[in-house]
Design a protein around this motif. Structure first.
Motif, mmCIF file in Angstrom:
data_model
loop_
_atom_site.group_PDB
_atom_site.id
_atom_site.type_symbol
_atom_site.label_atom_id
_atom_site.label_comp_id
_atom_site.label_asym_id
_atom_site.label_seq_id
_atom_site.Cartn_x
_atom_site.Cartn_y
_atom_site.Cartn_z
ATOM 1 N N ILE A 35 0.754 -1.063 0.049
ATOM 2 C CA ILE A 35 -0.094 0.209 -0.046
ATOM 3 C C ILE A 35 0.462 1.575 0.266
ATOM 4 C CG2 ILE A 35 -1.775 1.591 1.694
ATOM 5 C CD1 ILE A 35 -2.901 -1.257 2.371
ATOM 6 N N ARG A 36 1.590 1.705 0.938
ATOM 7 C CA ARG A 36 2.677 2.598 0.557
ATOM 8 C C ARG A 36 3.286 2.876 -0.557
ATOM 9 N NH1 ARG A 36 3.547 0.645 6.798
ATOM 10 N NH2 ARG A 36 5.430 -0.476 5.806
ATOM 11 N N ARG A 37 4.177 1.443 -1.017
ATOM 12 C CA ARG A 37 4.865 1.591 -2.670
ATOM 13 C C ARG A 37 3.490 2.130 -3.415
ATOM 14 N NH1 ARG A 37 9.435 -1.360 -3.565
ATOM 15 N NH2 ARG A 37 10.617 -1.298 -1.496
ATOM 16 N N LEU A 38 1.981 1.866 -3.603
ATOM 17 C CA LEU A 38 1.516 2.126 -4.390
ATOM 18 C C LEU A 38 0.901 3.320 -3.832
ATOM 19 C CD1 LEU A 38 -0.529 -0.352 -5.347
ATOM 20 C CD2 LEU A 38 0.028 0.531 -6.175
ATOM 21 N N GLN A 39 1.009 3.803 -2.756
ATOM 22 C CA GLN A 39 0.564 5.251 -2.549
ATOM 23 C C GLN A 39 1.641 6.136 -2.887
ATOM 24 O OE1 GLN A 39 0.173 5.230 1.445
ATOM 25 N NE2 GLN A 39 -2.058 4.798 1.694
ATOM 26 N N ARG A 40 3.075 5.952 -2.449
ATOM 27 C CA ARG A 40 3.633 6.577 -3.311
ATOM 28 C C ARG A 40 3.014 7.226 -5.207
ATOM 29 N NH1 ARG A 40 6.824 4.685 0.753
ATOM 30 N NH2 ARG A 40 7.841 2.711 -0.760
ATOM 31 N N PHE A 41 3.813 6.038 -5.608
ATOM 32 C CA PHE A 41 3.620 5.626 -7.138
ATOM 33 C C PHE A 41 2.548 6.782 -7.806
ATOM 34 C CE2 PHE A 41 2.053 3.674 -10.671
ATOM 35 C CZ PHE A 41 2.989 4.103 -12.223
ATOM 36 N N ALA A 42 1.316 5.922 -6.909
ATOM 37 C CA ALA A 42 0.047 7.075 -7.555
ATOM 38 C C ALA A 42 0.122 8.348 -7.293
ATOM 39 C CB ALA A 42 -1.464 6.544 -6.413
ATOM 40 N N ALA A 43 1.424 9.120 -6.451
ATOM 41 C CA ALA A 43 1.342 10.665 -5.650
ATOM 42 C C ALA A 43 1.864 11.297 -7.265
ATOM 43 C CB ALA A 43 2.144 10.653 -4.585
ATOM 44 N N ALA A 44 2.514 10.102 -7.666
ATOM 45 C CA ALA A 44 3.934 10.814 -8.517
ATOM 46 C C ALA A 44 3.025 10.918 -10.494
ATOM 47 C CB ALA A 44 4.385 10.578 -9.322
ATOM 48 N N THR A 45 1.771 10.008 -10.453
ATOM 49 C CA THR A 45 0.865 9.230 -11.917
ATOM 50 C C THR A 45 -0.242 10.279 -12.102
ATOM 51 O OG1 THR A 45 -0.256 7.540 -10.926
ATOM 52 C CG2 THR A 45 2.227 6.984 -12.124
ATOM 53 N N ALA A 46 -0.976 10.549 -13.180
ATOM 54 C CA ALA A 46 -1.596 11.493 -13.117
ATOM 55 C C ALA A 46 -3.297 10.304 -12.967
ATOM 56 C CB ALA A 46 -2.328 12.177 -14.451
ATOM 57 N N THR A 47 -2.892 9.227 -13.426
ATOM 58 C CA THR A 47 -3.642 8.059 -13.613
ATOM 59 C C THR A 47 -4.756 7.757 -12.420
ATOM 60 O OG1 THR A 47 -4.144 5.777 -14.628
ATOM 61 C CG2 THR A 47 -2.082 5.993 -13.663
ATOM 62 N N TYR A 48 -5.915 7.260 -12.412
ATOM 63 C CA TYR A 48 -7.083 6.613 -11.073
ATOM 64 C C TYR A 48 -6.665 5.216 -11.141
ATOM 65 C CZ TYR A 48 -10.792 6.606 -8.232
ATOM 66 O OH TYR A 48 -11.552 6.450 -6.870
ATOM 67 N N VAL A 54 -4.491 1.428 -4.562
ATOM 68 C CA VAL A 54 -4.639 1.605 -3.071
ATOM 69 C C VAL A 54 -6.002 1.613 -2.397
ATOM 70 C CG1 VAL A 54 -4.024 3.676 -1.248
ATOM 71 C CG2 VAL A 54 -2.544 3.277 -3.978
ATOM 72 N N LYS A 55 -7.344 2.054 -3.195
ATOM 73 C CA LYS A 55 -8.400 2.013 -1.579
ATOM 74 C C LYS A 55 -8.901 0.453 -1.663
ATOM 75 C CE LYS A 55 -10.462 6.579 -2.822
ATOM 76 N NZ LYS A 55 -11.921 7.322 -3.517
ATOM 77 N N ILE A 56 -8.462 -0.633 -2.610
ATOM 78 C CA ILE A 56 -8.976 -1.864 -2.776
ATOM 79 C C ILE A 56 -8.189 -2.417 -1.789
ATOM 80 C CG2 ILE A 56 -8.748 -3.844 -4.386
ATOM 81 C CD1 ILE A 56 -9.714 -2.160 -6.667
ATOM 82 N N LEU A 57 -7.447 -2.348 -2.407
ATOM 83 C CA LEU A 57 -5.936 -2.887 -0.953
ATOM 84 C C LEU A 57 -6.467 -2.526 0.271
ATOM 85 C CD1 LEU A 57 -2.868 -3.152 -2.819
ATOM 86 C CD2 LEU A 57 -4.467 -5.080 -2.635
ATOM 87 N N SER A 58 -6.780 -1.619 0.270
ATOM 88 C CA SER A 58 -6.349 -1.007 1.836
ATOM 89 C C SER A 58 -8.235 -1.727 2.541
ATOM 90 C CB SER A 58 -6.924 0.712 1.735
ATOM 91 O OG SER A 58 -5.470 1.644 1.283
ATOM 92 N N ALA A 59 -8.824 -1.902 2.150
ATOM 93 C CA ALA A 59 -10.049 -2.501 2.846
ATOM 94 C C ALA A 59 -10.114 -4.178 2.429
ATOM 95 C CB ALA A 59 -11.590 -2.371 1.076
ATOM 96 N N THR A 60 -8.645 -4.605 2.721
ATOM 97 C CA THR A 60 -7.800 -6.197 3.072
ATOM 98 C C THR A 60 -8.577 -5.471 5.426
ATOM 99 O OG1 THR A 60 -6.595 -5.833 1.601
ATOM 100 C CG2 THR A 60 -6.321 -7.616 3.443
ATOM 101 N N ASN A 61 -9.635 -6.450 5.248
ATOM 102 C CA ASN A 61 -9.578 -6.556 6.764
ATOM 103 C C ASN A 61 -8.762 -7.530 7.627
ATOM 104 O OD1 ASN A 61 -11.297 -7.342 9.314
ATOM 105 N ND2 ASN A 61 -12.931 -6.299 8.226
#
Length: 354
Positions: A35-48, A54-61
């Motif tokens: 999740i942390r890796r994806l968050q850093r990657f997502a902050a540097a890209t414009a795609t959704y 990140v949202k989907i993986l964060s929903a892991t119970n």
């Protein structure tokens, strides 16, 4: 003293619990790192898509991670075949529930992104995503619930058939409600109007405020809220004034019979000149239309280059004022709604006296 607990000694139980704790810790750590890796990657890209991941993986119970750890640890134990089969089914059910949760979050997140991105240019997206999102999420959970029941040995073929028969009975009992529901989907997909449009239905006019699964609500001109059932609304003729690009205006004037023939011939040209003087108006035609009961009737047609009602009224007012001034200059009187009755017998008696 050697203790046996459910067929296993304390050492086996301790090893199984250690394995469960280790697996759970590893899974939880991997989840956080990814999740942390994806968050850093997502902050540097414009795609959704990466933000959605990140949202989907964060929903892991966390309970799901713990149960998966316990399932792996249980393999160290010597358990009866029935207990192993039950644990396997429980583990599969837990995995399916977590996948359903991922799917639910993914569908909801994507539709929210779509609604946010399109709402500025397409206000219908609010209604579309609300209805379609409900159907999509319901379908996701229904599919996974059926898979879980099948995993536990339930004959879902019989269940689906039973649901089909029950569905027919419910459909017959709820014809009106289901009709409104399908009408709502028709409004969403066909978009005869969207929220914010000014529409007229029969003798009721107003602005669309809300389109729901059963009803559509319109704010009337008097400030009241008018509620239509969706099926009744689609069964009516709807005038959508928000989608007008121009307005075609037809109006008439009447002048007195006493004017000269030169003035009659000059009036169409005066009408053309007055209309063409308006920047927002496009002249179409002006004609001497008919001999009225108390006036010579002229008809004028022009196009307002915008759909705004206030602009149309400003243009019409300017035309009326200009006609009043020009007719006064030309000595052309407007007709009054009066009639003159000539009595033939009285006129004949007057002629004999002369």
């Amino acid at each position: 003293m050697h203790y046996i607990i459910f067929g296993n000694d304390p050492v086996a139980w301790a090893i199984a619990l250690a394995i469960a704790a280790a697996v759970s810790t590893v899974l939880y750590t991997v989840k956080g790192l990814v999740i942390r890796r994806l968050q850093r990657f997502a902050a540097a890209t414009a795609t959704y898509l990466d933000d959605l991941a990140v949202k989907i993986l964060s929903a892991t119970n966390s309970l799901f991670i713990l149960l998966m750890g316990l399932y792996v640890g249980s393999h160290w134990l010597a358990l009866p075949d029935k207990s192993e089969a039950l644990l396997t089914r429980l583990a599969i059910a837990t995995l399916l529930l977590q996948v359903a949760r991922w799917g639910d979050v993914g569908v909801n997140g994507w539709l929210h992104h779509y609604r946010t991105r399109r709402s500025v240019h397409d206000v219908a997206s609010t209604t579309s995503t609300a209805a379609l999102g409900f159907v999509a999420r319901l379908a996701v959970w229904l599919i996974f619930v059926l898979m879980i029941l099948d995993n536990f040995g339930v004959n879902i073929t019989t269940l689906v058939a039973s649901l089909g028969i029950g569905g027919i009975a419910v459909a017959l009992a709820l014809q009106k409600v289901l009709g409104d529901l399908f009408s709502s989907l028709s409004i969403v997909l066909d978009k005869p109007f969207v929220i914010g449009d000014f529409i007229a239905v029969d003798d009721i006019s107003g602005t669309v405020e809300y389109v729901g699964l059963k009803t559509t609500r319109i704010r009337g001109l008097g400030g009241e809220q008018v509620v239509f059932s969706n099926s009744d609304l689609l069964g009516s003729r709807i005038h959508n004034y928000k989608r007008m690009e121009t307005r075609r205006i037809v109006f008439g004037i009447g002048v007195a019979y006493e004017i000269s023939k030169e003035q009659v011939r000059a009036i169409p040209a005066i009408l053309r000149e007055v209309v063409q003087a308006q920047p927002q108006a496009q002249f179409d035609r002006a004609h001497f239309k008919a001999y009225g009961a108390s006036s010579l009737d002229f008809e004028i047609v022009y196009i307002v280059k915008t759909s705004e009602y206030a602009v149309y009224m400003d243009v019409q007012q300017a035309i009326n004022v200009a006609l009043f001034e020009r007719f006064a200059e030309e000595g052309i009187p407007f007709a009054y709604p009066t009639q003159t009755v000539y009595l033939a017998r009285a006129q004949a008696a007057a002629d004999r006296k002369e």
